[in-house]
Design a protein around this motif. Structure first.
Motif, PDB file in Angstrom:
ATOM      1  N   ASP A 150      21.722  21.213  33.024  1.00  0.00           N
ATOM      2  CA  ASP A 150      21.962  22.534  32.439  1.00  0.00           C
ATOM      3  C   ASP A 150      21.525  22.679  30.988  1.00  0.00           C
ATOM      4  O   ASP A 150      21.346  23.789  30.502  1.00  0.00           O
ATOM      5  N   TYR A 151      21.375  21.567  30.267  1.00  0.00           N
ATOM      6  CA  TYR A 151      21.062  21.653  28.840  1.00  0.00           C
ATOM      7  C   TYR A 151      19.798  20.878  28.466  1.00  0.00           C
ATOM      8  O   TYR A 151      19.492  20.706  27.297  1.00  0.00           O
ATOM      9  N   GLY A 152      19.077  20.377  29.440  1.00  0.00           N
ATOM     10  CA  GLY A 152      17.869  19.610  29.140  1.00  0.00           C
ATOM     11  C   GLY A 152      18.224  18.252  28.553  1.00  0.00           C
ATOM     12  O   GLY A 152      19.285  17.703  28.849  1.00  0.00           O
ATOM     13  N   ARG A 153      17.349  17.745  27.689  1.00  0.00           N
ATOM     14  CA  ARG A 153      17.616  16.412  27.140  1.00  0.00           C
ATOM     15  C   ARG A 153      18.698  16.505  26.071  1.00  0.00           C
ATOM     16  O   ARG A 153      18.668  17.391  25.217  1.00  0.00           O
ATOM     17  N   LEU A 154      19.656  15.584  26.148  1.00  0.00           N
ATOM     18  CA  LEU A 154      20.807  15.606  25.237  1.00  0.00           C
ATOM     19  C   LEU A 154      20.945  14.283  24.509  1.00  0.00           C
ATOM     20  O   LEU A 154      20.712  13.215  25.087  1.00  0.00           O
ATOM     21  N   GLU A 191      14.074  17.865  23.394  1.00  0.00           N
ATOM     22  CA  GLU A 191      15.390  18.512  23.272  1.00  0.00           C
ATOM     23  C   GLU A 191      15.262  20.008  23.040  1.00  0.00           C
ATOM     24  O   GLU A 191      16.218  20.749  23.197  1.00  0.00           O
ATOM     25  N   THR A 192      14.071  20.454  22.667  1.00  0.00           N
ATOM     26  CA  THR A 192      13.881  21.870  22.319  1.00  0.00           C
ATOM     27  C   THR A 192      13.671  22.753  23.548  1.00  0.00           C
ATOM     28  O   THR A 192      13.621  23.969  23.417  1.00  0.00           O
ATOM     29  N   GLU A 193      13.557  22.157  24.728  1.00  0.00           N
ATOM     30  CA  GLU A 193      13.374  22.970  25.946  1.00  0.00           C
ATOM     31  C   GLU A 193      14.644  23.781  26.200  1.00  0.00           C
ATOM     32  O   GLU A 193      15.726  23.219  26.293  1.00  0.00           O
ATOM     33  N   ILE A 194      14.523  25.121  26.299  1.00  0.00           N
ATOM     34  CA  ILE A 194      15.733  25.930  26.503  1.00  0.00           C
ATOM     35  C   ILE A 194      15.644  26.823  27.744  1.00  0.00           C
ATOM     36  O   ILE A 194      16.619  27.448  28.130  1.00  0.00           O
ATOM     37  N   GLY A 217      12.828  19.864  35.490  1.00  0.00           N
ATOM     38  CA  GLY A 217      12.673  18.518  34.937  1.00  0.00           C
ATOM     39  C   GLY A 217      13.725  17.565  35.490  1.00  0.00           C
ATOM     40  O   GLY A 217      13.438  16.421  35.850  1.00  0.00           O
ATOM     41  N   PHE A 218      14.958  18.061  35.572  1.00  0.00           N
ATOM     42  CA  PHE A 218      16.058  17.248  36.086  1.00  0.00           C
ATOM     43  C   PHE A 218      15.830  16.891  37.560  1.00  0.00           C
ATOM     44  O   PHE A 218      15.963  15.733  37.969  1.00  0.00           O
ATOM     45  N   LYS A 219      15.413  17.895  38.331  1.00  0.00           N
ATOM     46  CA  LYS A 219      15.191  17.696  39.765  1.00  0.00           C
ATOM     47  C   LYS A 219      14.047  16.705  40.019  1.00  0.00           C
ATOM     48  O   LYS A 219      14.123  15.867  40.919  1.00  0.00           O
ATOM     49  N   TYR A 256       4.442  18.831  33.694  1.00  0.00           N
ATOM     50  CA  TYR A 256       5.683  19.453  33.213  1.00  0.00           C
ATOM     51  C   TYR A 256       5.689  19.570  31.688  1.00  0.00           C
ATOM     52  O   TYR A 256       6.123  20.563  31.113  1.00  0.00           O
ATOM     53  N   ALA A 257       5.160  18.516  31.034  1.00  0.00           N
ATOM     54  CA  ALA A 257       5.168  18.477  29.564  1.00  0.00           C
ATOM     55  C   ALA A 257       4.004  19.254  28.950  1.00  0.00           C
ATOM     56  O   ALA A 257       3.835  19.259  27.738  1.00  0.00           O
TER      57      ALA A 257
END
Ligand SMILES: [Zn+2]
Length: 242
Positions: free
Chosen positions: A30-34, A108-111, A119-121, A154-155
């Motif tokens: 839900d929040y991308g890279r943390l 981390e800036t991906e919103i 990305g997570f999937k 993706y990137a």
């Protein structure tokens, strides 16, 4: 007091901080890279750290830390943890490499929520394939290469396996194709001092880039071909991030 947030994430890396604390990098749904921080998690009685091993799929509760660029973990519960001791050394090595690649190519800036979830999937599906019982070394390289190509896309570093980077001509069986590391693409002309790539390599690379893991898993590909495609993907990574 700040609101507690909850997400599912995959732990990418763990770092020791001071005598007892840990910092983590996680890819969340839900929040991308943390960037996460766990206080006293290395004390003998701490329960958090068992849930936060790299490669673990975990529910994480966290709050923003005042004046810091990371979040404090207030709770964690394992959803799925691979049995690392029972996996082959090849599987463990491939998982580590994949987590490392993910750290390198995510931000981390991906919103944008759809991008974050994609990305997570992608990582979740990739790891699930590595854990198939009895998976061959060749299939591990195949899945890792598929993941790397998808992650590059993706990137924002989508490789083009169809056209020459110099003359823009579509490459064919008649062209001598190589990967041009200076310009970051496949080429049929210009200064060629790299190994020649057969056309079937590019076809496989394109297949891995564009097809879901479920289709990749049905492929039967010769080890030599997989190694060549893996080398192309790694060259492209080197061009994009080094
Ligand atoms: Zn050309």
């Amino acid at each position: 007091m700040a609101q507690t947030l909850l997400t599912r994430s995959i732990i990418l890396a763990k770092f020791n901080v001071g005598d007892y604390d840990n910092a983590y990098l996680a890819l969340s749904r839900d929040y991308g890279r943390l960037r996460l921080f766990a206080k006293s998690s290395r004390k003998p009685k701490a329960k958090l750290s068992a849930h936060l091993e790299p490669g673990t799929f975990v529910s994480t509760w966290f709050v923003p830390r005042f004046n810091r660029d990371n979040y404090l973990i207030v709770g964690a519960k394992t959803i799925f943890k691979p049995n690392f001791h029972k996996l082959s050394s090849n599987q463990n090595k491939t998982i580590s490499n994949t987590l490392f690649l993910t750290r390198k190519l995510t931000q981390e800036t991906e919103i944008e929520p759809n991008n974050i979830q994609a990305g997570f999937k992608l990582l979740k599906n990739c790891l699930a394939n590595y854990l198939k019982p009895g998976i061959s070394a060749n299939d591990l390289i195949l899945f890792q290469t598929a993941y790397l190509l998808k992650l590059l896309n993706y990137a924002g570093f989508k490789p083009d396996f169809k056209k020459c980077i110099h003359c823009q001509k579509k490459v064919s069986n008649n062209s001598k194709i190589y990967y041009d590391i200076i310009n970051g693409g496949i080429a049929c002309c210009g200064l060629a001092n790299s190994p020649i790539i057969p056309l079937n390599c590019l076809k496989l690379a394109n297949f891995l880039l564009l097809n879901p893991f479920s289709r990749v898993s049905k492929l039967k590909v010769h080890a030599l071909l997989v190694k060549k495609v893996s080398a192309i993907a790694k060259n492209h990574l080197r061009y994009c991030v080094e």
